[in-house]
Design an enzyme around this catalytic site. Structure first.
Site, short mmCIF file in Angstrom:
data_model
loop_
_atom_site.label_atom_id
_atom_site.label_comp_id
_atom_site.label_asym_id
_atom_site.label_seq_id
_atom_site.Cartn_x
_atom_site.Cartn_y
_atom_site.Cartn_z
N ALA A 66 0.83 -1.21 0.00
CA ALA A 66 0.00 0.00 0.00
C ALA A 66 0.86 1.25 0.00
O ALA A 66 1.98 1.25 0.48
CB ALA A 66 -0.90 0.00 1.23
N LYS A 70 -2.13 4.90 -4.31
CA LYS A 70 -3.17 5.18 -3.30
C LYS A 70 -4.54 5.29 -3.95
O LYS A 70 -5.56 5.01 -3.33
CB LYS A 70 -2.85 6.47 -2.56
CG LYS A 70 -1.63 6.37 -1.64
CD LYS A 70 -1.37 7.71 -0.96
CE LYS A 70 -0.02 7.75 -0.27
NZ LYS A 70 -0.05 7.32 1.12
N THR A 90 -3.37 3.92 1.15
CA THR A 90 -4.48 4.04 2.06
C THR A 90 -5.51 5.03 1.53
O THR A 90 -5.15 6.14 1.12
CB THR A 90 -4.00 4.48 3.47
OG1 THR A 90 -3.21 3.42 4.00
CG2 THR A 90 -5.12 4.81 4.42
N ASN A 115 9.30 8.82 4.67
CA ASN A 115 8.09 9.52 4.22
C ASN A 115 7.21 9.94 5.38
O ASN A 115 7.14 9.28 6.41
CB ASN A 115 7.30 8.66 3.21
CG ASN A 115 6.17 7.87 3.85
OD1 ASN A 115 5.07 8.40 4.06
ND2 ASN A 115 6.44 6.62 4.20
N GLY A 118 1.26 11.27 5.17
CA GLY A 118 0.10 11.63 5.99
C GLY A 118 -1.23 11.36 5.31
O GLY A 118 -2.16 12.16 5.42
N ASN A 176 -5.71 -0.05 8.36
CA ASN A 176 -4.38 0.52 8.62
C ASN A 176 -4.45 1.42 9.85
O ASN A 176 -4.97 2.52 9.78
CB ASN A 176 -3.92 1.31 7.39
CG ASN A 176 -2.55 1.91 7.59
OD1 ASN A 176 -1.87 1.63 8.59
ND2 ASN A 176 -2.12 2.74 6.66
N SER A 179 0.17 3.51 10.36
CA SER A 179 0.95 4.58 9.75
C SER A 179 1.44 5.50 10.86
O SER A 179 0.67 5.87 11.74
CB SER A 179 0.11 5.39 8.76
OG SER A 179 0.78 6.61 8.49
N ASN A 247 4.34 -2.17 8.56
CA ASN A 247 4.37 -0.81 8.00
C ASN A 247 5.78 -0.21 8.19
O ASN A 247 6.68 -0.93 8.61
CB ASN A 247 3.31 0.04 8.73
CG ASN A 247 2.69 1.09 7.82
OD1 ASN A 247 3.41 1.79 7.11
ND2 ASN A 247 1.38 1.19 7.83
N THR A 248 5.94 1.07 7.91
CA THR A 248 7.25 1.72 8.07
C THR A 248 7.61 1.85 9.55
O THR A 248 6.74 1.78 10.41
CB THR A 248 7.24 3.15 7.46
OG1 THR A 248 6.19 3.89 8.07
CG2 THR A 248 7.00 3.09 5.97
N GLY A 273 12.43 0.23 3.35
CA GLY A 273 13.49 -0.21 2.46
C GLY A 273 14.49 -1.12 3.17
O GLY A 273 14.29 -1.51 4.32
N GLY A 302 11.37 -4.09 3.66
CA GLY A 302 12.76 -4.31 3.27
C GLY A 302 12.99 -5.49 2.35
O GLY A 302 14.13 -5.93 2.20
C1 LIG Z 1 6.10 6.81 0.33
C2 LIG Z 1 5.41 5.71 1.09
C3 LIG Z 1 4.06 5.80 1.32
C4 LIG Z 1 3.40 4.78 2.02
N1 LIG Z 1 2.05 4.88 2.23
C5 LIG Z 1 1.41 3.87 2.86
C6 LIG Z 1 0.01 3.92 3.02
O1 LIG Z 1 -0.67 4.85 2.56
N2 LIG Z 1 -0.58 2.89 3.68
C7 LIG Z 1 0.12 1.82 4.17
O2 LIG Z 1 -0.47 0.90 4.76
N3 LIG Z 1 1.45 1.74 4.01
C8 LIG Z 1 2.11 2.74 3.37
N4 LIG Z 1 3.46 2.65 3.20
C9 LIG Z 1 4.20 1.52 3.78
C10 LIG Z 1 4.43 0.39 2.79
O3 LIG Z 1 3.21 -0.19 2.38
C11 LIG Z 1 5.29 -0.71 3.45
O4 LIG Z 1 4.60 -1.24 4.56
C12 LIG Z 1 6.65 -0.18 3.91
O5 LIG Z 1 7.17 0.76 2.99
C13 LIG Z 1 7.67 -1.32 4.09
O6 LIG Z 1 7.91 -2.00 2.88
P1 LIG Z 1 9.20 -1.67 1.93
O7 LIG Z 1 10.41 -1.72 2.82
O8 LIG Z 1 9.18 -2.74 0.88
O9 LIG Z 1 8.99 -0.30 1.38
C14 LIG Z 1 4.13 3.65 2.50
C15 LIG Z 1 5.50 3.57 2.23
C16 LIG Z 1 6.15 4.57 1.53
C17 LIG Z 1 7.63 4.45 1.26
#
Ligand SMILES: Cc1cc2nc3c(=O)[nH]c(=O)nc-3n(C[C@H](O)[C@H](O)[C@H](O)COP(=O)(O)O)c2cc1C
Length: 344
Positions: A66, A70, A90, A115, A118, A176, A179, A247-248, A273, A302
């Site tokens: 996600a 979006k 989201t 990021n 929001g 979610n 966040s 999530n992040t 990442g 990651g």
């Molecule tokens: C720019 C950005 C925007 C994101 N927006 C959302 C979001 O709107 N909703 C959500 O559940 N996760 C969001 N995430 C989290 C990602 O879905 C994911 O859980 C997180 O980046 C870890 O995975 P990755 O390391 O492969 O990026 C966002 C991540 C990034 C980098």
């Protein structure tokens, strides 16, 4: 082609590059023949990658996480790249702009993204209309959030409003509350607040006759292990169908030295990442242990190679999701991961 474009995209401000790539993707997917060419170059995921989860048959276990699409704008393109599924959102019930810019930062040398978007969202009505024209043969998840101005005690109303519009148009839904960029959102992870939220959504699902459609909860990686255990028990007891971990992260300890200082200089936000992989793995190991097979879960955080995807699947995940690695590696990554997994 991405190798040629990448230097340009990485010279631009991160959100401008994102918007440019989306505009180009939108144009490309409308050019007659482009999608079939892209699909032919990518090749369909090997039949050996097929798997069942949440009552659905996924052509590949690799999905788009996600936050990238979006508004469900590039679904045909994602499908042509070989994704087994895509999670849109989201999506908030009403449109909202998200945080002031700049709010997105890349650190390519580390494969790291910061990021604080929001929940910029066009709102559930607009996204639901777009989903009415979704491509066939692609599994789509709808990731739902609350509007920023909605007080915590009204959060359930927001999730229900978004669910009402989005759920009928997707194959699974995700709540979610993880966040880090909506003030107070993660407080909803406390069991006494989480329980009524989950129950309220399950009641709506029943009311809408969508009992057979999975409802998942997306977790933050920053919970204390005891709190994570309590949360997992609350989710299992509620009747929800699964988890997404994670999530992040807000943990700046995942980056060291000079990079840490440069990240701090950009201000607040969640990190994603390659550097968050170990953090996500620790949470996922706990999720796997505590769930003990009671519910399926999706690994996220990651992941950037077939080897890592395989590691997550062998660690008990039913599916995996990627986001940050796609930004750094480009769209060809999906094909490489599918190919690597099939060979493995
Ligand atoms: C720019 C950005 C925007 C994101 N927006 C959302 C979001 O709107 N909703 C959500 O559940 N996760 C969001 N995430 C989290 C990602 O879905 C994911 O859980 C997180 O980046 C870890 O995975 P990755 O390391 O492969 O990026 C966002 C991540 C990034 C980098």
């Amino acid at each position: 082609m991405y190798r040629l474009l990448k230097p340009l995209l990485f010279r631009l401000d991160a959100e401008k590059a994102h918007n440019l790539a989306f505009t180009a993707g939108g144009v490309a997917q409308r050019v007659p023949g482009f999608l079939s060419l892209s699909a032919a170059l990518t090749g369909k995921p090997d039949p050996s990658l097929r798997r069942e989860a949440f009552g659905l048959a996924f052509p590949s276990p690799i999905g788009l996480a996600a936050g990238l699409d979006k508004g469900a704008r590039l679904l045909p393109l994602w499908k042509s790249l070989g994704f087994g599924f895509v999670e849109i959102g989201t999506v908030t019930p009403r449109p909202q702009p998200g945080n002031p810019k700049p709010r997105l930062f890349r650190f390519p040398e580390a494969g790291l993204i910061l990021n604080r978007m929001g929940f910029n969202s066009e709102g559930a009505e607009v996204v639901a209309k777009r989903l009415a024209h979704r491509p066939s043969g692609l599994i789509i998840g709808g990731n739902l959030g609350k509007n920023k101005e909605t007080p915590e005690e009204k959060a359930l109303d927001d999730y229900r409003a978004a669910y009402r519009l989005i759920a009928p148009r997707v194959d699974y839904s995700v709540v979610n509350i993880s966040s880090p960029n909506t003030p107070g959102l993660r407080d909803l992870q406390a069991p006494e607040k989480l329980k009524p939220l989950l129950e309220g959504l399950l009641a709506l699902r029943k009311e809408m006759g969508l009992e057979r459609q999975a409802l998942l909860l997306k977790l933050a990686p920053d919970l204390a292990m005891e709190d994570l255990d309590a949360l997992i028990e609350t989710v299992v007891a509620s009747g929800f169908d699964g988890l997404i971990a994670t999530n992040t992260t807000l943990d700046r300890g995942i980056v060291g030295g000079d990079l840490r200082a440069r990240v701090e200089a950009q201000g607040a936000g969640g990190l994603s990442g390659a550097p968050m992989r170990d953090k996500a793995l620790a949470v996922q190991a706990r999720v796997q242990e505590k769930l003990a097979g009671r519910l399926p879960w999706i690994a996220c955080g990651g992941i950037g190679s077939a080897t890592q995807a395989k590691e997550s699947l062998e660690g008990g995940a039913s599916l995996v999701q990627i986001y940050s690695a796609l930004i750094f590696e480009g769209p060809g990554l999906v094909k490489r991961m599918n190919g690597g997994l099939a060979r493995a």
